[in-house]
Enzyme design. Structure first.
Site, PDB file in Angstrom:
ATOM      1  N   GLU A  94       0.725  -1.220  -0.092  1.00 26.24           N
ATOM      2  CA  GLU A  94      -0.147  -0.011  -0.025  1.00 26.24           C
ATOM      3  C   GLU A  94       0.910   1.114   0.083  1.00 26.24           C
ATOM      4  O   GLU A  94       2.116   1.361   0.633  1.00 26.24           O
ATOM      5  CB  GLU A  94      -0.865   0.072   1.258  1.00 26.24           C
TER       6      GLU A  94
ATOM      7  N   CYS B  28       3.488   8.487   1.246  1.00 26.65           N
ATOM      8  CA  CYS B  28       4.069   7.567   2.211  1.00 26.65           C
ATOM      9  C   CYS B  28       4.220   6.265   1.715  1.00 26.65           C
ATOM     10  O   CYS B  28       3.251   5.720   1.234  1.00 26.65           O
ATOM     11  CB  CYS B  28       2.995   7.619   3.409  1.00 26.65           C
TER      12      CYS B  28
ATOM     13  N   CYS C 140       7.066  -7.094   7.648  1.00 29.50           N
ATOM     14  CA  CYS C 140       8.247  -6.394   8.490  1.00 29.50           C
ATOM     15  C   CYS C 140       8.669  -7.525   9.389  1.00 29.50           C
ATOM     16  O   CYS C 140       7.621  -8.193  10.097  1.00 29.50           O
ATOM     17  CB  CYS C 140       7.813  -5.142   8.935  1.00 29.50           C
TER      18      CYS C 140
ATOM     19  N   CYS D  98       7.198  -5.164  16.101  1.00 27.77           N
ATOM     20  CA  CYS D  98       6.461  -3.948  17.286  1.00 27.77           C
ATOM     21  C   CYS D  98       5.088  -4.592  17.585  1.00 27.77           C
ATOM     22  O   CYS D  98       4.374  -4.842  16.721  1.00 27.77           O
ATOM     23  CB  CYS D  98       6.396  -2.748  16.821  1.00 27.77           C
TER      24      CYS D  98
ATOM     25  N   CYS E  87       2.059  -2.823  16.166  1.00 31.35           N
ATOM     26  CA  CYS E  87       2.096  -2.510  14.677  1.00 31.35           C
ATOM     27  C   CYS E  87       1.414  -3.658  13.775  1.00 31.35           C
ATOM     28  O   CYS E  87       1.731  -4.797  14.089  1.00 31.35           O
ATOM     29  CB  CYS E  87       3.307  -2.211  14.086  1.00 31.35           C
TER      30      CYS E  87
ATOM     31  N   CYS F  29      -1.026   5.378  10.140  1.00 29.99           N
ATOM     32  CA  CYS F  29       0.379   4.577  10.373  1.00 29.99           C
ATOM     33  C   CYS F  29      -0.205   3.349  11.250  1.00 29.99           C
ATOM     34  O   CYS F  29      -1.048   3.031  12.049  1.00 29.99           O
ATOM     35  CB  CYS F  29       1.114   5.348  11.754  1.00 29.99           C
TER      36      CYS F  29
HETATM   37  N1  SAH Z   1       9.453   0.743  10.213  1.00 30.46           N
HETATM   38  C1  SAH Z   1       9.731   2.180  10.011  1.00 30.46           C
HETATM   39  C2  SAH Z   1       8.811   2.879   9.375  1.00 30.46           C
HETATM   40  C3  SAH Z   1       7.127   2.395   9.236  1.00 30.46           C
HETATM   41  S1  SAH Z   1       6.243   2.496  10.595  1.00 30.46           S
HETATM   42  C4  SAH Z   1       9.366   2.723  11.710  1.00 30.46           C
HETATM   43  O1  SAH Z   1       9.002   2.010  12.388  1.00 30.46           O
HETATM   44  O2  SAH Z   1       9.672   3.842  11.926  1.00 30.46           O
HETATM   45  C5  SAH Z   1       5.819   4.128  10.691  1.00 30.46           C
HETATM   46  C6  SAH Z   1       5.383   4.939  12.163  1.00 30.46           C
HETATM   47  O3  SAH Z   1       4.103   4.304  12.449  1.00 30.46           O
HETATM   48  C7  SAH Z   1       6.275   4.516  13.009  1.00 30.46           C
HETATM   49  O4  SAH Z   1       6.874   5.732  13.792  1.00 30.46           O
HETATM   50  C8  SAH Z   1       5.475   3.523  13.855  1.00 30.46           C
HETATM   51  O5  SAH Z   1       5.987   3.896  15.345  1.00 30.46           O
HETATM   52  C9  SAH Z   1       4.092   4.180  13.727  1.00 30.46           C
HETATM   53  N2  SAH Z   1       3.201   3.104  13.824  1.00 30.46           N
HETATM   54  C10 SAH Z   1       3.125   1.844  13.828  1.00 30.46           C
HETATM   55  N3  SAH Z   1       2.022   1.051  14.071  1.00 30.46           N
HETATM   56  C11 SAH Z   1       0.997   2.187  14.776  1.00 30.46           C
HETATM   57  C12 SAH Z   1      -0.291   1.984  15.160  1.00 30.46           C
HETATM   58  N4  SAH Z   1      -1.000   1.194  15.190  1.00 30.46           N
HETATM   59  N5  SAH Z   1      -0.537   3.338  15.443  1.00 30.46           N
HETATM   60  C13 SAH Z   1      -0.001   4.533  15.415  1.00 30.46           C
HETATM   61  N6  SAH Z   1       1.149   4.459  14.811  1.00 30.46           N
HETATM   62  C14 SAH Z   1       1.904   3.544  14.671  1.00 30.46           C
HETATM   63 FE1  SF4 Z   2       8.046  -2.716  11.241  1.00 28.62          FE
HETATM   64 FE2  SF4 Z   2       5.695  -1.744  12.182  1.00 28.62          FE
HETATM   65 FE3  SF4 Z   2       7.851  -1.553  13.624  1.00 28.62          FE
HETATM   66 FE4  SF4 Z   2       7.855  -0.243  11.658  1.00 28.62          FE
HETATM   67  S1  SF4 Z   2       6.563   0.065  13.454  1.00 28.62           S
HETATM   68  S2  SF4 Z   2       9.609  -1.334  12.402  1.00 28.62           S
HETATM   69  S3  SF4 Z   2       6.736  -1.410  10.312  1.00 28.62           S
HETATM   70  S4  SF4 Z   2       6.791  -3.534  13.182  1.00 28.62           S
END
Ligand code: SAH
Ligand code: SF4
Length: 361
Positions: free
Chosen positions: A91, A104, A111, A115, A118, A338
């Site tokens: 996406e 974006c 990934c 996290c 996420c 995000c």
């Molecule tokens: N992997 C990279 C970039 C993609 S994630 C990273 O982690 O920075 C982009 C942003 O989305 C990150 O700052 C992450 O902390 C945030 N993010 C991920 N899951 C989220 C969620 N469920 N709600 C709000 N922000 C989220």
């Molecule tokens: Fe990967 Fe999601 Fe963590 Fe970014 S926030 S590093 S996309 S698991």
């Protein structure tokens, strides 16, 4: 089959010469691909028929097929779902803002970082995207929204960890910032990383990596909470990460963005804000803080804090004179916010082509 969108300018020139063509063909190809953003070789009218035929038989111009898109009624952002050649999907989100448009982009299918808040990482990492797949997100989106709505800003904040796909992301950034190609300003490209320390160092030491902005997902101000949210913090500790960030040779006007997803009762207490301020300490000028209220998804283990709690956290940072802003995610009604992007499987026959007309305002 080879896609020319995977070449940086030097590579494109070299390839053109290898075909026995004159160097200026690289310039012509760049014009059609990156300025005019054409969708087919037929449109490249100043290339001879022979060359066009050769290109058609030996290379491909597009690597993404649009499956579907959704436009947010709330804020006008548009989420595109693309099918890759191997059937996976990714996406991209187009975000119209006052005075500029941001894209974006995704860098991986899934990934590996894991996290706990996420959605992207739920099935782990499927594969890295190629440079051409990253660049095609920009070119095809630009064509679909109309060339008059120029995408001036790119954030690597879609699916995936950009620095875990270092070489392909680096080349994509070279193509984006090269005036002979997409020609974006370096300061309008942001790479967001979960904080893989050795990769961040590598990027800053790498003279062929264009100097763009860095965003780092901090998400907690103490090691214990951070590890709970981001398992990567076990080996890339908060202390080591901050020490690294504090010593990076950051150019003026290129503040590092610290991203902080606010999660109810996990990291959103006033004491967390005070601790974050102390963590930044005297390096206030080096950073700005981007607070992102958690976006829930089906089955997510956390909740979003209410607005008052978010504002309180924000205010505390301001009391310390730390530049902070809240990003109420765009495209919430279309789950393009995000952390809500995730791979899906789409069979070939479900892929349809949409016309640019259907997306114009
Ligand atoms: N992997 C990279 C970039 C993609 S994630 C990273 O982690 O920075 C982009 C942003 O989305 C990150 O700052 C992450 O902390 C945030 N993010 C991920 N899951 C989220 C969620 N469920 N709600 C709000 N922000 C989220
Ligand atoms: Fe990967 Fe999601 Fe963590 Fe970014 S926030 S590093 S996309 S698991």
């Amino acid at each position: 089959m080879l896609c020319l969108k995977g070449f940086n300018y030097g590579e494109l020139e070299r390839w053109v010469r290898q075909q026995g063509w004159k160097k200026f063909r690289a310039k012509q190809l760049s014009k059609w691909i990156y300025s005019k953003k054409v969708g087919s070789y037929e449109e490249m009218t100043d290339l001879s028929k022979d060359i066009r035929n050769f290109l058609k038989e030996n290379t491909k111009l597009n690597v993404l097929k649009l499956v579907t898109y959704e436009k947010s009624k709330e804020d006008g952002s548009i989420k595109f779902l693309w099918r890759l050649e191997d059937g996976h999907t990714i996406e991209t989100v187009f975000i119209p803002e006052k005075g500029h448009n941001t894209l974006c982009v995704s860098t991986q299918v899934g990934c590996a970082v894991g996290c706990t808040f996420c959605f992207t990482t739920k099935d782990g990492l499927i594969r890295n995207l190629t440079t051409a797949e990253i660049i095609d997100q920009y070119i095809q989106t630009q064509r679909l929204v109309g060339l008059d709505r120029r995408i001036s800003n790119v954030v690597f904040m879609g699916m995936g960890e950009p620095l875990a796909n270092y070489d392909n992301v680096k080349k994509a950034v070279q193509i984006m910032t090269d005036d002979r190609m997409l020609g974006l300003s370096n300061r309008k490209v942001t790479i967001s990383s979960s904080g893989i320390i050795h990769q961040i160092k590598k990027m800053y030491e790498d003279s062929s990596f264009p100097q763009v902005r860095l965003a780092v997902s901090l998400n907690a101000s103490d090691q214990k909470t951070r590890t709970q949210l981001m398992p990567i913090s076990e080996t890339n500790t908060l202390e080591d990460l901050m020490e690294t960030l504090n010593s990076l040779p950051v150019k003026t006007g290129y503040r590092i963005m610290l991203e902080y997803v606010l999660i109810k009762d996990v990291n959103d207490r006033p004491e967390d804000a005070h601790r974050l301020a102390r963590l930044i300490g005297k390096n206030k000028k080096r950073y700005k803080v981007n607070l992102i209220p958690f976006n829930p998804y089906p089955g997510s283990p956390y909740e979003r804090p209410d607005e008052e709690r978010v504002n309180r956290f924000h205010q505390i940072l301001w009391q310390y004179n730390i530049g902070a802003f809240v990003r109420w995610s765009k495209g919430k009604d279309i789950s393009a916010a995000c952390g809500q992007l995730r791979k899906k499987e789409i069979p070939e026959e479900k892929v349809s082509f949409l016309t640019a007309e259907s997306l114009k305002r």
